[in-house]
Write an enzyme that holds these catalytic residues in place. Structure first.
Site, PDB file in Angstrom:
ATOM      1  N   LYS A  16      -9.768  -1.361  -4.876  1.00 24.10           N
ATOM      2  CA  LYS A  16      -8.544  -0.728  -5.332  1.00 24.10           C
ATOM      3  C   LYS A  16      -7.439  -1.790  -5.370  1.00 24.10           C
ATOM      4  CE  LYS A  16      -5.547   0.944  -2.282  1.00 24.10           C
ATOM      5  NZ  LYS A  16      -5.027   0.075  -1.230  1.00 24.10           N
ATOM      6  N   LYS A  37     -15.258   4.100   7.117  1.00 23.36           N
ATOM      7  CA  LYS A  37     -14.851   4.196   8.528  1.00 23.36           C
ATOM      8  C   LYS A  37     -15.792   5.151   9.257  1.00 23.36           C
ATOM      9  CE  LYS A  37      -9.935   3.173   7.924  1.00 23.36           C
ATOM     10  NZ  LYS A  37      -9.658   2.014   8.775  1.00 23.36           N
ATOM     11  N   GLU A  75       1.167   3.866   9.907  1.00 26.80           N
ATOM     12  CA  GLU A  75       1.031   2.458  10.298  1.00 26.80           C
ATOM     13  C   GLU A  75       2.317   2.027  10.981  1.00 26.80           C
ATOM     14  OE1 GLU A  75      -1.319  -0.075   7.412  1.00 26.80           O
ATOM     15  OE2 GLU A  75      -0.385   1.325   6.040  1.00 26.80           O
ATOM     16  N   HIS A 134      -7.164   6.644  -0.400  1.00 26.59           N
ATOM     17  CA  HIS A 134      -7.621   6.977   0.958  1.00 26.59           C
ATOM     18  C   HIS A 134      -7.357   8.441   1.336  1.00 26.59           C
ATOM     19  CE1 HIS A 134      -8.048   2.756   1.029  1.00 26.59           C
ATOM     20  NE2 HIS A 134      -6.858   2.434   1.480  1.00 26.59           N
TER      21      HIS A 134
END
Ligand code: BG6
Length: 492
Positions: A150, A184, A218, A242
C-alpha cells in the site's frame, strides 16, 4: 523461536526498493527471523534491486546494519548473520528505464524453475513501469508472482490504474497486495476466535451486540515520513486499508472454508454493505483532526506542522468515523472507528460491546451492571479479554464487580510473536493469498472512502486541532457520546 516451522520450497526473492525504509525495517529482519528459525531452505536467494549505484559488498553492509538495528541482539549470532547475508545479492536497475534489466535477467537465469517473487517495496507510481519491464524482459513466467505494498492509489480512479497496470502483466492469482495488519497474529486469532469456537457465533449479530469499536492509536508522530504522510493522511494511510480490513474480519459471514477466495468473497460483501457516507462534513459521522504540540511519553513534542516544516496543511493525522453496515446481521449496530498519530498511548483494539441485560434481579446495593464486552487486543500485549459481571468475594450483601477473563497470548504460549511480514512473505512463496487483498476488495474500500475525501477537498473546513498526547479532538468524543456510548480508551 516460534512454535512450529514448516520449511517452504526454494525461492528467489527480488526486492525492488531494496535500500528503502520498508526493506530495512521490515523485510530484511523478517527474512532473517524465518532463516534462523530454519524455515528458509539453503538454496533460497534474495536479490536486492534499487537505482542506487551500490556494490554488492555495500548492500550487504547496509543489510547487516539493518538487521543489527531491527532485530533483538539476543537473536543474532555471528554465524546466523553470516549465513543470512550470504543469501543476499545486489543489482542496480531503473524502474522506468531499461538500464540494469539485462543484468537482472542474467542473474535470474539459473533460477528459472524456482518460485520467483518480485516484491515491489516502492511507491505505487513505479508498480506499472516495473511490471512492464518484468514482462518485456521475459521474467513473467508461470513461477513468477508480484507483491505490492500500500498505498494502492490515492483514490478509486488511481487505484484502478495501478491495478490495471499490474494486472496487464500478472493474473490476479499471482498478485499479492499486502496489508500487513492481516499478518498480525492477533488479527488471525480473530478468525480462530470466531470460527473455531461455537460460543460466539450465535451472539455475533445485532440482536446481541450493541456496537463495535475499533481503535488503532499510535503515540508516535509522523517521524521521518512527513513528506509521504502529508499526501496521504490518516484516512488513506490507515482506514482505507488496515481498519476496513479489521471491520471485514469482525463483520463477515463465516466462509465455507479457509480458502483465499472464500474468505475474500465474504470480506467483499461487508465492504459493499457499508453505508455510503454522504455527510462527511457532519461531526456526527466523521471527525478529522491534526495534532498540535504537546507531550508524549513524558516529553514535549512538536505539532504536525512543525514536523512537516510548513505553515499550513489540511492533512488529517486523526480520524474517527461512525460506520454502519447495511445487512441483516449488523443493521443498527454502529461501528465506531478511530485512528491517529500522537495519541495518548500506542494501542490497537477491537471492542465488541454486547447489549445490556434485559432486566436486573439485583437491588441497587449490588451496584451497576456493566454490559459484557469482548476485547481483542492487537498490540501491544496481544490477547483477548472477556469482561463479565461476578460477585464481589466475601460475606455480606450481594455486590457485583466487573472482572475480565484474560488471555494474554504471550503468557499462554510463551513464544515470540512473529512480525506480520514474516508470515506474509512466506505466504507468497507458499502461494497462499488468503491474507492478501484482492483487487475488488481494494476498489470496494476506495468506493467507500472516496466521497469522504471529496467532501473534505471541496470544503474550507480544517481538521480539528488536538493536543499531542491526548485521545484526539473533543468532537471525536462527542461523536460516540451523542449515541450514548463511550470510547474505551486503552483501559479495556
Ligand atoms: C502503516 C502506516 O501502514 O502502518 C503507518 O503507513 C503506521 O503510518 C503503520 O504507522 C502502523 O503499523 P503497526 O504495525 O505499527 O501498527
Amino acid at each position: 523461536m516460534t512454535s512450529r516451522v514448516i520449511p517452504v520450497a526454494p525461492f528467489v526473492l527480488v526486492v525492488f526498493g531494496a535500500t528503502g525504509d520498508l526493506a530495512r525495517r521490515k523485510l530484511l529482519p523478517a527474512l532473517f527471523h524465518r532463516d534462523i528459525d530454519g524455515q528458509i531452505p539453503d538454496e533460497a536467494t534474495v536479490i536486492g534491486v534499487s537505482r542506487g549505484p551500490f556494490t554488492e559488498e555495500q548492500y550487504i553492509a547496509l543489510a547487516k546494519t539493518a538487521i543489527n538495528e531491527h532485530v533483538a541482539a539476543g537473536d543474532i549470532t555471528e554465524e546466523n548473520l553470516a549465513k543470512f547475508l550470504g543469501r543476499l545479492h545486489y543489482l542496480s536497475a531503473d524502474a522506468d528505464r531499461d538500464g540494469g534489466w539485462d543484468e537482472l535477467k542474467a542473474a535470474l537465469q539459473p533460477y528459472q524453475d524456482r518460485i520467483t517473487v518480485f516484491y515491489l517495496a516502492t511507491g505505487p507510481e513505479l508498480f506499472g513501469p516495473i511490471c512492464e519491464r518484468i514482462k518485456k524482459f521475459g521474467l513473467d513466467g508461470e513461477n513468477a508472482r508480484v507483491v505490492v505494498e500500500k498505498p494502492i492509489g490515492k483514490t478509486l480512479e488511481s487505484a484502478r490504474k495501478v491495478n490495471d497496470a499490474v494486472g496487464a502483466v500478472f493474473p490476479e492469482d499471482r498478485v499479492y497486495r499486502i496489508d500487513h495488519y492481516l499478518g498480525k497474529e492477533a488479527v488471525q486469532n480473530l478468525m480462530a476466535l470466531r470460527f473455531a469456537n461455537g460460543l460466539f457465533e450465535p451472539l455475533w449479530n445485532a440482536a446481541h451486540i450493541d456496537h463495535v469499536q475499533i481503535t488503532v492509536a499510535e503515540s508516535l508522530g509522523v517521524e521521518g515520513r512527513a513528506g509521504y504522510y502529508d499526501t496521504a493522511g490518516a484516512l488513506r494511510d490507515m482506514v482505507q486499508n488496515h481498519i476496513l480490513q479489521l471491520v471485514c474480519l469482525v463483520a463477515m459471514e463465516p466462509p465455507a472454508l479457509l480458502d483465499a477466495d472464500a474468505v475474500r468473497d465474504e470480506k467483499l460483501k461487508v465492504l459493499r454493505a457499508l453505508k455510503p457516507i454522504s455527510d462527511a462534513l457532519s461531526t456526527h459521522t466523521v471527525v478529522r483532526g491534526q495534532y498540535r504540540a504537546g507531550a508524549s511519553s513524558g516529553g514535549a513534542v512538536p505539532g504536525y506542522l512543525e514536523e512537516l516544516g510548513a505553515d499550513t496543511s489540511t492533512t488529517e493525522t486523526f480520524v474517527a468515523i461512525k460506520a454502519e453496515i447495511l445487512n441483516w446481521r449488523w443493521a443498527g449496530v454502529p461501528f465506531f472507528l478511530r485512528t491517529g498519530k500522537r495519541l495518548a498511548e500506542r494501542v490497537s483494539e477491537i471492542v465488541i460491546a454486547f447489549r445490556p441485560i434485559p432486566h436486573s434481579v439485583f437491588d441497587g446495593a449490588a451496584g451497576p451492571i456493566a454490559a459484557n464486552r469482548l476485547v481483542i487486543r492487537l498490540q501491544p500485549d496481544e490477547g483477548v479479554k472477556l469482561w463479565l459481571m461476578t460477585k464481589d468475594p466475601g460475606p455480606g450483601g450481594m455486590r457485583l464487580r466487573e472482572v475480565p477473563l484474560d488471555m494474554s497470548f504471550a503468557d499462554a504460549f510463551g513464544t515470540r510473536n512473529p512480525d506480520a511480514y514474516e508470515r506474509l512473505v512466506l505466504d507468497v512463496v507458499r502461494g497462499n493469498q488468503t491474507l492478501f487483498m484482492r483487487r475488488d476488495e481494494v476498489e470496494a474500500a476506495w468506493t467507500w472512502i472516496d466521497p469522504i475525501l471529496t467532501a473534505w477537498t471541496n470544503s474550507d473546513e480544517r481538521p480539528k486541532p488536538y493536543t499531542a498526547g491526548t485521545w484526539g479532538p473533543s468532537a471525536a468524543i462527542a461523536l460516540i457520546e451523542r449515541d450514548g456510548r463511550t470510547w474505551l480508551d486503552g483501559g479495556t
